[in-house]
Write a protein that holds these residues in place. Structure first.
Motif, PDB file in Angstrom:
ATOM      1  N   GLN A 142      -1.982  10.527   7.389  1.00 34.67           N
ATOM      2  CA  GLN A 142      -0.911  10.121   8.283  1.00 34.67           C
ATOM      3  C   GLN A 142      -1.151   8.707   8.785  1.00 34.67           C
ATOM      4  OE1 GLN A 142       1.791  11.967   8.810  1.00 34.67           O
ATOM      5  NE2 GLN A 142       0.957  13.618   7.532  1.00 34.67           N
ATOM      6  N   PRO A 143      -0.114   7.877   8.903  1.00 36.05           N
ATOM      7  CA  PRO A 143      -0.300   6.510   9.395  1.00 36.05           C
ATOM      8  C   PRO A 143      -0.655   6.489  10.871  1.00 36.05           C
ATOM      9  CG  PRO A 143       2.039   7.006   9.163  1.00 36.05           C
ATOM     10  CD  PRO A 143       1.301   8.178   8.588  1.00 36.05           C
ATOM     11  N   GLY A 144      -1.303   5.377  11.257  1.00 38.09           N
ATOM     12  CA  GLY A 144      -1.652   5.215  12.668  1.00 38.09           C
ATOM     13  C   GLY A 144      -3.042   4.636  12.832  1.00 38.09           C
ATOM     14  N   GLY A 145      -3.139   3.329  13.120  1.00 35.43           N
ATOM     15  CA  GLY A 145      -4.424   2.701  13.369  1.00 35.43           C
ATOM     16  C   GLY A 145      -5.198   2.324  12.117  1.00 35.43           C
ATOM     17  N   GLU A 146      -4.591   2.480  10.944  1.00 34.76           N
ATOM     18  CA  GLU A 146      -5.318   2.191   9.714  1.00 34.76           C
ATOM     19  C   GLU A 146      -5.310   0.697   9.401  1.00 34.76           C
ATOM     20  OE1 GLU A 146      -1.081   2.557   8.680  1.00 34.76           O
ATOM     21  OE2 GLU A 146      -2.454   3.847   9.805  1.00 34.76           O
ATOM     22  N   ASP A 147      -6.211   0.278   8.501  1.00 38.05           N
ATOM     23  CA  ASP A 147      -6.265  -1.105   8.048  1.00 38.05           C
ATOM     24  C   ASP A 147      -5.482  -1.312   6.762  1.00 38.05           C
ATOM     25  OD1 ASP A 147      -8.043  -2.470   9.972  1.00 38.05           O
ATOM     26  OD2 ASP A 147      -9.499  -0.994   9.293  1.00 38.05           O
ATOM     27  N   LEU A 148      -5.379  -0.286   5.942  1.00 36.52           N
ATOM     28  CA  LEU A 148      -4.683  -0.436   4.679  1.00 36.52           C
ATOM     29  C   LEU A 148      -4.094   0.894   4.233  1.00 36.52           C
ATOM     30  CD1 LEU A 148      -6.785   0.859   2.361  1.00 36.52           C
ATOM     31  CD2 LEU A 148      -7.943  -1.300   2.773  1.00 36.52           C
ATOM     32  N   LYS A 149      -3.160   0.795   3.290  1.00 41.61           N
ATOM     33  CA  LYS A 149      -2.473   1.957   2.736  1.00 41.61           C
ATOM     34  C   LYS A 149      -2.462   1.828   1.219  1.00 41.61           C
ATOM     35  CE  LYS A 149       2.184   3.979   2.426  1.00 41.61           C
ATOM     36  NZ  LYS A 149       3.600   3.788   2.847  1.00 41.61           N
ATOM     37  N   LEU A 150      -2.823   2.911   0.536  1.00 45.32           N
ATOM     38  CA  LEU A 150      -2.789   2.943  -0.924  1.00 45.32           C
ATOM     39  C   LEU A 150      -1.340   2.991  -1.399  1.00 45.32           C
ATOM     40  CD1 LEU A 150      -4.415   3.266  -3.606  1.00 45.32           C
ATOM     41  CD2 LEU A 150      -4.192   5.738  -3.273  1.00 45.32           C
ATOM     42  N   THR A 151      -1.029   2.166  -2.389  1.00 47.97           N
ATOM     43  CA  THR A 151       0.320   2.135  -2.934  1.00 47.97           C
ATOM     44  C   THR A 151       0.247   2.081  -4.454  1.00 47.97           C
ATOM     45  OG1 THR A 151       2.449   0.981  -2.848  1.00 47.97           O
ATOM     46  CG2 THR A 151       0.486  -0.385  -2.847  1.00 47.97           C
ATOM     47  N   TRP A 152       1.342   2.400  -5.136  1.00 47.20           N
ATOM     48  CA  TRP A 152       1.355   2.418  -6.597  1.00 47.20           C
ATOM     49  C   TRP A 152       2.793   2.494  -7.090  1.00 47.20           C
ATOM     50  CZ3 TRP A 152      -0.206   6.575  -3.609  1.00 47.20           C
ATOM     51  CH2 TRP A 152       0.612   7.702  -3.663  1.00 47.20           C
ATOM     52  N   VAL A 153       2.945   2.341  -8.391  1.00 52.14           N
ATOM     53  CA  VAL A 153       4.216   2.573  -9.076  1.00 52.14           C
ATOM     54  C   VAL A 153       3.994   3.700 -10.074  1.00 52.14           C
ATOM     55  CG1 VAL A 153       5.953   1.607 -10.627  1.00 52.14           C
ATOM     56  CG2 VAL A 153       5.003   0.202  -8.787  1.00 52.14           C
ATOM     57  N   GLN A 154       4.919   4.648 -10.118  1.00 55.95           N
ATOM     58  CA  GLN A 154       4.746   5.820 -10.975  1.00 55.95           C
ATOM     59  C   GLN A 154       5.721   5.777 -12.151  1.00 55.95           C
ATOM     60  OE1 GLN A 154       4.926   9.539  -8.909  1.00 55.95           O
ATOM     61  NE2 GLN A 154       4.781  10.793 -10.753  1.00 55.95           N
ATOM     62  N   PHE A 155       5.174   5.987 -13.358  1.00 59.23           N
ATOM     63  CA  PHE A 155       5.966   6.155 -14.565  1.00 59.23           C
ATOM     64  C   PHE A 155       5.612   7.503 -15.156  1.00 59.23           C
ATOM     65  CE2 PHE A 155       5.728   1.536 -14.134  1.00 59.23           C
ATOM     66  CZ  PHE A 155       7.060   1.181 -14.295  1.00 59.23           C
ATOM     67  N   GLY A 156       6.482   8.495 -14.951  1.00 59.22           N
ATOM     68  CA  GLY A 156       6.161   9.844 -15.402  1.00 59.22           C
ATOM     69  C   GLY A 156       4.948  10.357 -14.662  1.00 59.22           C
ATOM     70  N   SER A 157       3.895  10.688 -15.401  1.00 55.27           N
ATOM     71  CA  SER A 157       2.658  11.173 -14.786  1.00 55.27           C
ATOM     72  C   SER A 157       1.584  10.094 -14.729  1.00 55.27           C
ATOM     73  CB  SER A 157       2.132  12.383 -15.565  1.00 55.27           C
ATOM     74  OG  SER A 157       3.047  13.448 -15.518  1.00 55.27           O
ATOM     75  N   THR A 158       1.948   8.860 -15.049  1.00 60.74           N
ATOM     76  CA  THR A 158       0.990   7.759 -15.032  1.00 60.74           C
ATOM     77  C   THR A 158       1.291   6.830 -13.854  1.00 60.74           C
ATOM     78  OG1 THR A 158       0.792   7.855 -17.436  1.00 60.74           O
ATOM     79  CG2 THR A 158       0.016   5.848 -16.350  1.00 60.74           C
ATOM     80  N   TYR A 159       0.217   6.414 -13.152  1.00 61.04           N
ATOM     81  CA  TYR A 159       0.347   5.553 -11.980  1.00 61.04           C
ATOM     82  C   TYR A 159      -0.161   4.158 -12.326  1.00 61.04           C
ATOM     83  CZ  TYR A 159       0.524  10.245 -10.074  1.00 61.04           C
ATOM     84  OH  TYR A 159       0.832  11.569  -9.849  1.00 61.04           O
ATOM     85  N   THR A 160       0.663   3.144 -12.083  1.00 61.12           N
ATOM     86  CA  THR A 160       0.290   1.773 -12.392  1.00 61.12           C
ATOM     87  C   THR A 160       0.488   0.904 -11.151  1.00 61.12           C
ATOM     88  OG1 THR A 160       2.523   1.188 -13.126  1.00 61.12           O
ATOM     89  CG2 THR A 160       1.014   2.086 -14.784  1.00 61.12           C
ATOM     90  N   LEU A 161       0.101  -0.354 -11.262  1.00 63.90           N
ATOM     91  CA  LEU A 161       0.210  -1.302 -10.151  1.00 63.90           C
ATOM     92  C   LEU A 161      -0.389  -0.724  -8.870  1.00 63.90           C
ATOM     93  CD1 LEU A 161       3.804  -2.721 -10.750  1.00 63.90           C
ATOM     94  CD2 LEU A 161       1.620  -3.719 -11.438  1.00 63.90           C
ATOM     95  N   ILE A 162      -1.560  -0.118  -9.013  1.00 63.27           N
ATOM     96  CA  ILE A 162      -2.246   0.459  -7.859  1.00 63.27           C
ATOM     97  C   ILE A 162      -2.730  -0.678  -6.957  1.00 63.27           C
ATOM     98  CG2 ILE A 162      -4.214   1.861  -7.124  1.00 63.27           C
ATOM     99  CD1 ILE A 162      -4.014   3.330  -9.791  1.00 63.27           C
TER     100      ILE A 162
END
Length: 397
Positions: A142-162
């Protein structure tokens, strides 16, 4: 009915009025809830001695900074609301504290040595949590007080641009690590200073690659360097998308080399026998053939020197090379566990004892790229002396 006040009632009313004036005056003097108020910060070292020339910064509705005097004190006035105190001093780890200025306050901050045991190893993933705070070392969902957040782009079952978003900093991209000197891969991580800082838009994610180095600023204004160990974005990784990384604050210094905590022999049937690496000779007695020997280290590291294998009847190779347990980190170089193969195939006569130890100078003279250490951590501290004289593997009679 009209009540008639007696003389005592007048006196009570007058007393209430006086009390009200006193409370008002006390509030103006600093005892109420509105402020502004005064703050005294006393900075001590680990031996409870005043720390002179420490930099004390106060962040709230306004910014103020002082340097501590010979008594280790810094004083501030005109403060109100919730403030963040940041203390920095040469040779000490920075420290932060949140204070509610609802009255005049005096606080004491004890500074810890700036030496860190080792960089901290963290996994941030869709499964474990996408939000991370460097100060607490906690991953959350859950957000709140964090320094960073993991993000990505999903194509089907593969995650890119992490990548990471919500953070501000600069990324140093690694060159193709194939065949590269691992020390060169870590050059930025080992040598970064605040002069390398470049601000960035936290709304633009920092795209990550394996062995990248990041220089970020935490939400408390503290600089931290990050080394990307591994990325997992394929559908067959149950925690994907995921990032394994190590980090160290710039005001901390890692001076401790990695240590081998235990040695494990794995037999052909998969049995594992583990012993602590704290003796001059470590002995194993097996009823079947050994297949692997594994070192478990105190921290993430990489390997350089092989061990010398000394036993009769085995001529193809004298060296036992170690490789990272990629099932742990998914990294081709870095891990906390390393294994080497122990073959008994073709030995004549059949094996009865296998000895493993460090070689002498002649043994390593023709070893390509020998850098004089067995393991090195991410900060460049080297394990040059093994915590045992030799390892002996005997066949049970």
């Amino acid at each position: 009915m009209v009540k008639v006040r007696r003389k005592g009632g007048w006196r009570a009313s007058s007393l209430l009025a006086v009390l009200a004036v006193m409370v008002f005056l006390q509030g103006c003097a600093g005892g109420g809830m509105s402020g502004p108020f005064r703050l005294t910060v006393s900075v001590l070292d680990g031996n409870s001695r005043p720390l002179e020339n420490a930099f004390v910064e106060v962040v709230g509705s306004e910014l103020a900074a002082q340097v501590t005097d010979s008594n280790g004190q810094a004083r501030f006035a005109e403060l109100s609301g919730s403030i963040e105190i940041l203390v920095r001093a040469d040779g000490f780890a920075s420290k932060t504290q949140t204070v509610r200025m609802d009255r005049n306050r005096s606080i004491t901050i004890v500074m810890a040595s700036g030496e860190a045991d080792r960089p901290r190893f963290i996994t941030v993933s869709e499964q474990a949590g996408r939000y991370f705070s460097f100060e607490s070392g906690q991953v959350g969902s859950q957000p709140g007080g964090e320094d960073l957040k993991l993000t990505w782009v999903q194509f089907g079952s593969t995650y890119t641009l992490i990548g990471f978003e919500g953070c501000s900093g600069v990324r140093f991209s690694a060159d193709d690590p194939t065949g590269a000197d691992r020390g060169l891969l870590l050059e930025h991580f080992r040598t970064l200073t605040e002069e390398d800082w470049e601000d960035s838009d936290p709304h633009s994610p920092i795209r990550l690659g394996q062995y990248d180095t990041l220089l970020l600023k935490t939400n408390t204004g503290r600089f931290v360097k990050v080394f990307i160990l591994a990325l997992r974005g394929h559908w067959n990784h149950e925690d994907a998308p995921a990032v394994d990384f190590a980090y160290l604050f710039l005001d901390e210094v890692d001076l401790t080399p990695p240590t081998i905590e235990s040695v494990t022999v794995v037999t052909e049937s998969g049995d594992e026998i583990t012993q602590a690496a704290d003796g001059s000779v470590i002995e194993f007695e097996l009823a079947e053939d050994p297949e692997l020997i594994r070192f478990t280290l105190s921290e993430v590291a990489y390997f350089n020197r092989p061990l010398k294998r000394d036993n009769s009847g085995f001529e193809p190779s004298e060296r036992v090379y170690f490789y990272p347990n990629t099932g742990y980190l998914g990294s081709a170089y870095f891990a906390t566990e390393f294994h080497g193969a122990i073959s008994t195939y073709g030995m004549s006569p059949p094996w009865s004892q296998i000895d493993l130890a460090a070689g002498d100078e002649e043994f390593y003279a023709n070893f390509e790229n020998d850098q004089g250490f067995f393991f090195s951590d991410l900060s460049g501290n080297e394990l040059q002396e093994l915590p045992f004289e030799r390892i002996v593997i005997k066949r049970a009679q």
